[in-house]
Structures are given as C-alpha cells and as structure tokens.
Design a protein around this motif. Structure first.
Motif, PDB file in Angstrom:
ATOM      1  N   THR A   1       0.767  -1.201   0.019  1.00 19.69           N
ATOM      2  CA  THR A   1       0.032   0.103  -0.015  1.00 19.69           C
ATOM      3  C   THR A   1       1.051   1.328   0.170  1.00 19.69           C
ATOM      4  O   THR A   1       0.157   2.288  -0.386  1.00 19.69           O
ATOM      5  N   GLU A   2       2.272   1.217   0.316  1.00 22.22           N
ATOM      6  CA  GLU A   2       3.144   2.196   0.376  1.00 22.22           C
ATOM      7  C   GLU A   2       3.931   2.693  -0.706  1.00 22.22           C
ATOM      8  O   GLU A   2       4.549   3.611  -0.619  1.00 22.22           O
ATOM      9  N   ALA A   3       4.298   1.520  -1.661  1.00 21.70           N
ATOM     10  CA  ALA A   3       5.326   1.620  -2.367  1.00 21.70           C
ATOM     11  C   ALA A   3       4.684   2.733  -3.636  1.00 21.70           C
ATOM     12  O   ALA A   3       3.510   2.766  -3.676  1.00 21.70           O
ATOM     13  N   PRO A   4       5.670   3.356  -4.428  1.00 15.70           N
ATOM     14  CA  PRO A   4       5.178   4.222  -5.354  1.00 15.70           C
ATOM     15  C   PRO A   4       3.951   3.684  -6.149  1.00 15.70           C
ATOM     16  O   PRO A   4       3.294   4.549  -6.544  1.00 15.70           O
ATOM     17  N   PRO A   5       4.207   2.521  -6.989  1.00 11.52           N
ATOM     18  CA  PRO A   5       2.942   2.199  -7.587  1.00 11.52           C
ATOM     19  C   PRO A   5       1.837   2.264  -6.949  1.00 11.52           C
ATOM     20  O   PRO A   5       0.604   2.613  -7.462  1.00 11.52           O
ATOM     21  N   ALA A   6       1.488   1.749  -5.693  1.00 14.67           N
ATOM     22  CA  ALA A   6       0.199   1.839  -4.899  1.00 14.67           C
ATOM     23  C   ALA A   6      -0.157   3.327  -4.694  1.00 14.67           C
ATOM     24  O   ALA A   6      -1.335   3.657  -4.848  1.00 14.67           O
ATOM     25  N   THR A   7       0.856   4.249  -4.496  1.00 17.63           N
ATOM     26  CA  THR A   7       0.548   5.571  -4.148  1.00 17.63           C
ATOM     27  C   THR A   7       0.069   6.287  -5.334  1.00 17.63           C
ATOM     28  O   THR A   7      -0.789   7.339  -5.332  1.00 17.63           O
ATOM     29  N   ALA A   8       0.823   5.865  -6.480  1.00 16.26           N
ATOM     30  CA  ALA A   8       0.437   6.493  -7.827  1.00 16.26           C
ATOM     31  C   ALA A   8      -1.104   6.344  -8.235  1.00 16.26           C
ATOM     32  O   ALA A   8      -1.772   6.839  -8.794  1.00 16.26           O
ATOM     33  N   VAL A   9      -1.329   4.792  -7.988  1.00 21.60           N
ATOM     34  CA  VAL A   9      -2.720   4.645  -8.267  1.00 21.60           C
ATOM     35  C   VAL A   9      -3.728   5.148  -7.391  1.00 21.60           C
ATOM     36  O   VAL A   9      -4.783   5.357  -7.940  1.00 21.60           O
ATOM     37  N   ALA A  10      -3.248   5.329  -5.947  1.00 22.54           N
ATOM     38  CA  ALA A  10      -4.378   6.117  -5.197  1.00 22.54           C
ATOM     39  C   ALA A  10      -4.457   7.378  -5.612  1.00 22.54           C
ATOM     40  O   ALA A  10      -5.523   7.829  -5.662  1.00 22.54           O
TER      41      ALA A  10
ATOM     42  N   LEU B   1      16.670  14.602   2.886  1.00 22.91           N
ATOM     43  CA  LEU B   1      16.833  14.524   4.287  1.00 22.91           C
ATOM     44  C   LEU B   1      15.363  14.234   5.043  1.00 22.91           C
ATOM     45  O   LEU B   1      15.164  13.599   5.903  1.00 22.91           O
ATOM     46  N   THR B   2      14.344  14.597   4.345  1.00 25.38           N
ATOM     47  CA  THR B   2      12.812  14.243   4.681  1.00 25.38           C
ATOM     48  C   THR B   2      12.215  13.036   4.082  1.00 25.38           C
ATOM     49  O   THR B   2      11.342  12.458   4.701  1.00 25.38           O
ATOM     50  N   ASP B   3      12.799  12.798   2.658  1.00 26.17           N
ATOM     51  CA  ASP B   3      11.688  12.071   1.895  1.00 26.17           C
ATOM     52  C   ASP B   3      12.699  10.696   1.510  1.00 26.17           C
ATOM     53  O   ASP B   3      12.117   9.772   0.975  1.00 26.17           O
ATOM     54  N   LEU B   4      13.899  10.557   2.017  1.00 31.04           N
ATOM     55  CA  LEU B   4      14.656   9.481   1.657  1.00 31.04           C
ATOM     56  C   LEU B   4      15.095   8.749   2.926  1.00 31.04           C
ATOM     57  O   LEU B   4      15.526   9.308   3.926  1.00 31.04           O
ATOM     58  N   ILE B   5      15.191   7.454   3.048  1.00 32.85           N
ATOM     59  CA  ILE B   5      16.062   6.589   4.205  1.00 32.85           C
ATOM     60  C   ILE B   5      17.359   6.934   4.417  1.00 32.85           C
ATOM     61  O   ILE B   5      18.029   6.620   3.540  1.00 32.85           O
ATOM     62  N   PRO B   6      17.872   7.341   5.676  1.00 36.06           N
ATOM     63  CA  PRO B   6      19.207   7.514   5.941  1.00 36.06           C
ATOM     64  C   PRO B   6      19.777   5.949   6.129  1.00 36.06           C
ATOM     65  O   PRO B   6      19.219   5.172   6.858  1.00 36.06           O
ATOM     66  N   GLU B   7      20.687   5.724   5.308  1.00 40.02           N
ATOM     67  CA  GLU B   7      21.307   4.303   5.364  1.00 40.02           C
ATOM     68  C   GLU B   7      22.785   4.136   5.552  1.00 40.02           C
ATOM     69  O   GLU B   7      23.360   5.217   5.135  1.00 40.02           O
ATOM     70  N   ASN B   8      23.433   3.356   6.354  1.00 39.84           N
ATOM     71  CA  ASN B   8      24.806   3.168   6.663  1.00 39.84           C
ATOM     72  C   ASN B   8      25.432   2.463   5.326  1.00 39.84           C
ATOM     73  O   ASN B   8      25.098   1.370   4.989  1.00 39.84           O
ATOM     74  N   GLY B   9      26.446   3.237   4.808  1.00 39.77           N
ATOM     75  CA  GLY B   9      27.247   2.491   3.814  1.00 39.77           C
ATOM     76  C   GLY B   9      28.768   2.615   4.150  1.00 39.77           C
ATOM     77  O   GLY B   9      29.086   3.074   5.227  1.00 39.77           O
ATOM     78  N   ARG B  10      29.536   2.354   3.154  1.00 35.50           N
ATOM     79  CA  ARG B  10      31.097   2.056   3.101  1.00 35.50           C
ATOM     80  C   ARG B  10      31.705   3.530   3.087  1.00 35.50           C
ATOM     81  O   ARG B  10      32.676   3.960   3.373  1.00 35.50           O
ATOM     82  N   GLU B  11      30.825   4.601   2.542  1.00 34.92           N
ATOM     83  CA  GLU B  11      31.333   5.926   2.570  1.00 34.92           C
ATOM     84  C   GLU B  11      30.336   6.782   3.411  1.00 34.92           C
ATOM     85  O   GLU B  11      30.226   7.926   3.080  1.00 34.92           O
TER      86      GLU B  11
ATOM     87  N   LYS C   1       7.108   9.018   3.395  1.00 32.60           N
ATOM     88  CA  LYS C   1       6.493  10.418   2.788  1.00 32.60           C
ATOM     89  C   LYS C   1       7.259  10.273   1.259  1.00 32.60           C
ATOM     90  O   LYS C   1       6.413  10.908   0.528  1.00 32.60           O
ATOM     91  N   GLY C   2       8.409   9.888   1.232  1.00 31.44           N
ATOM     92  CA  GLY C   2       8.990  10.041  -0.123  1.00 31.44           C
ATOM     93  C   GLY C   2       8.360   9.225  -1.298  1.00 31.44           C
ATOM     94  O   GLY C   2       8.086   9.401  -2.324  1.00 31.44           O
ATOM     95  N   ALA C   3       7.671   7.918  -0.909  1.00 27.42           N
ATOM     96  CA  ALA C   3       6.982   6.998  -1.958  1.00 27.42           C
ATOM     97  C   ALA C   3       5.775   7.704  -2.211  1.00 27.42           C
ATOM     98  O   ALA C   3       5.155   7.284  -3.246  1.00 27.42           O
TER      99      ALA C   3
ATOM    100  N   GLY D   1       4.996   8.628  -5.870  1.00 29.20           N
ATOM    101  CA  GLY D   1       3.716   8.004  -6.591  1.00 29.20           C
ATOM    102  C   GLY D   1       2.751   9.075  -7.278  1.00 29.20           C
ATOM    103  O   GLY D   1       2.386   9.129  -8.315  1.00 29.20           O
ATOM    104  N   ARG D   2       2.863  10.406  -6.570  1.00 32.01           N
ATOM    105  CA  ARG D   2       1.937  11.383  -7.030  1.00 32.01           C
ATOM    106  C   ARG D   2       2.694  11.802  -8.184  1.00 32.01           C
ATOM    107  O   ARG D   2       2.082  12.364  -9.058  1.00 32.01           O
ATOM    108  N   PHE D   3       4.056  12.145  -8.298  1.00 32.95           N
ATOM    109  CA  PHE D   3       4.680  12.353  -9.359  1.00 32.95           C
ATOM    110  C   PHE D   3       4.343  11.454 -10.675  1.00 32.95           C
ATOM    111  O   PHE D   3       4.174  11.932 -11.791  1.00 32.95           O
ATOM    112  N   TRP D   4       4.500  10.048 -10.318  1.00 32.20           N
ATOM    113  CA  TRP D   4       4.141   9.339 -11.396  1.00 32.20           C
ATOM    114  C   TRP D   4       2.641   9.335 -11.882  1.00 32.20           C
ATOM    115  O   TRP D   4       2.296   9.362 -12.905  1.00 32.20           O
ATOM    116  N   GLY D   5       1.963   9.550 -10.867  1.00 26.21           N
ATOM    117  CA  GLY D   5       0.298   9.528 -11.113  1.00 26.21           C
ATOM    118  C   GLY D   5       0.008  10.683 -12.014  1.00 26.21           C
ATOM    119  O   GLY D   5      -0.751  10.545 -12.972  1.00 26.21           O
TER     120      GLY D   5
END
Length: 256
Positions: free
Chosen positions: A46-55, A215-225, A235-237, A241-245
């Motif tokens: 229900t939260e992935a971009p395809p679902a929010t685009a269809v919503a 900073l507000t719409d993407l998930i902070p992830e720990n990486g090698r850099e 929120k970002g998804a 989805g709204r952009f795609w829709g």
C-alpha cells in the motif's frame, strides 16, 4: 417554461452520459527496481510508489477503474528485464492477468539506478548507449506482444553521491545515471515517428525533488562511505507516486 425545463434535463443527461463515456479504465504494470518495489517500507503493498500512484489516479474524474501490478525487483537492471528472462516473462504474465481486457494497458518503466552503478548489479556499469539499446529491446517486444499498449518512462531518481552499500555507486554512478536521461528522451522521440502515441516520457520532476528533499523523503542508510540516501521513506514514496500519477494522468488526458 415546461419545455425549457425538459430541454435542460435532456441536455444534462446527454452531458452526463458523454462524461461517463469519456472515462478511461487503466491496467498498469510498473517495471522497476527496489524503489518501485518499495523496499524498507512497512507495507509495500500500500505504500510503494506504484500503490500511491494508483491511489492518486483513482481520485481523478477522467478515470474509472485503475488496476495495477508492481513488478519492481530489488537490484535489477535493464538486463534483468530483457526478453527471454524470467523477469520479462513475469511482466507479460502480469499484463495478461488483468481481468478487464478493454482497459488501456500501460507499462510504466523506471530503471537505471542499478545500471549506473560502478560495480555490483547485473551488467553494471551499463553505458548510456547500451542502456538505451536495452530499453528499446524491452519496448519492441512489449509492443509486439501488446500492440494496443502504451509505454511511459519515468525519469530515474537522484541518489547521494556517496551511495555505497552492497553495490558501489558514488559520484561516477550518479553522473552516469544523469547521462541516461537524454537517452530516454531521444528514444521516445524515435517512437513518436514509428509508433505514434505509444511511447511517452512521464515524470521529469522527481530527480530534483529528491535531491532537494532527501533528508525528509529518503531513508538514511549506513554505507562504506558514510550515511547515504537512495530509497524513499513513506513520505517520499507517496511523493514519488504522486509524481508518477500526475504524469500518467496528463498523458491520458492529452492523448486518449
């Protein structure tokens, strides 16, 4: 007065019938990678971009029913979706599984993130020329098998230039990703001549949006850099989805 009233009622009924007739039914197959799949979201269904685009699309007055299939696969490149692969077969199975066979079939494609990597994903790094060639191979087969379908390319998304998880992206990858955009646009122009109103550019705004709002719409992830930003949060998804829709609906309104 009575005759005028009857005439008004008749005209209103005609207008309502016409408006109802103009409504479009959609079947959408979303093709993509982990961003399309909705990895790391609590409820991707229900939260992935395809679902929010269809919503978003289901709220539009010019549309009636909107059915969809999320064919996003984490880590996949254009090579993984080439005809002859099991992934491509699943895409076609999803397209054939829709119950309303009269609805307009749409393939919404957002690929490129993994192609752009320095190393890690299948075939990476994929050159801009090979990226375009792979997309054309995919489209040609889809249109051959579904001659009434349309294809919409959503431009790829920004990721932070220090992105380095199991795969290595960094600034080199981001620059390569940006080089894919004119290849998409060029490819769409060629189809405008050979397959009018069948291949379109969809969203072009999400890249800049996520660069500005990571900073507000993407998930902070720990990486090698260090901490990197690649995958949309809830929120970002919804924003993606709204952009795609909006892009899909604009194409439908102007062409169908």
């Amino acid at each position: 007065m009575k005759k005028q009233f009857i005439l008004i009622v008749i005209l209103f009924s005609i207008n309502q019938a016409f408006a109802q007739h103009k409504k479009t039914n959609l079947n959408i197959v979303f093709i993509g990678n982990s961003i399309t799949q909705g990895v790391q979201l609590t409820d991707a269904a229900t939260e992935a971009p395809p679902a929010t685009a269809v919503a978003y699309l289901q709220k539009q007055k010019n549309l009636d029913t909107v059915s969809f299939s999320n064919q996003g696969h984490s880590g996949y490149t254009t090579l993984d979706f080439l005809p002859g692969t099991g992934t491509f077969a699943k895409v076609e199975e999803a397209a054939n599984a829709f119950t309303n066979k009269d609805a307009l079939l749409i393939f919404s494609i957002k690929l490129g993130t993994n192609d752009s990597a320095i190393q890690g994903p299948h075939g990476a790094p994929v050159s801009p020329e090979d990226y375009q060639k792979n997309l054309k191979t995919i489209i040609d087969k889809l249109l051959a098998d579904f001659p009434k379908a349309i294809v919409i390319f959503q431009h790829p998304l920004w990721y932070s230039p220090n992105t380095y998880n199991g795969a290595k992206y960094l600034q080199e990858g981001l620059s390569r990703l940006q080089s894919y955009v004119p290849m998409i646009d060029e490819l769409v122009k060629t189809y405008a001549a050979t397959n009018p109103k069948q291949v379109f550019v969809g969203d072009t705004k999400a890249f800049a949006y996520f660069e500005k709002n990571h900073l507000t719409d993407l998930i902070p992830e720990n990486g090698r850099e260090g901490t990197f930003y690649l995958h949309p949060n809830k929120k970002g998804a919804e924003a993606l989805g709204r952009f795609w829709g909006m892009a899909i609906n604009k194409i439908i309104k102007h062409n169908f």
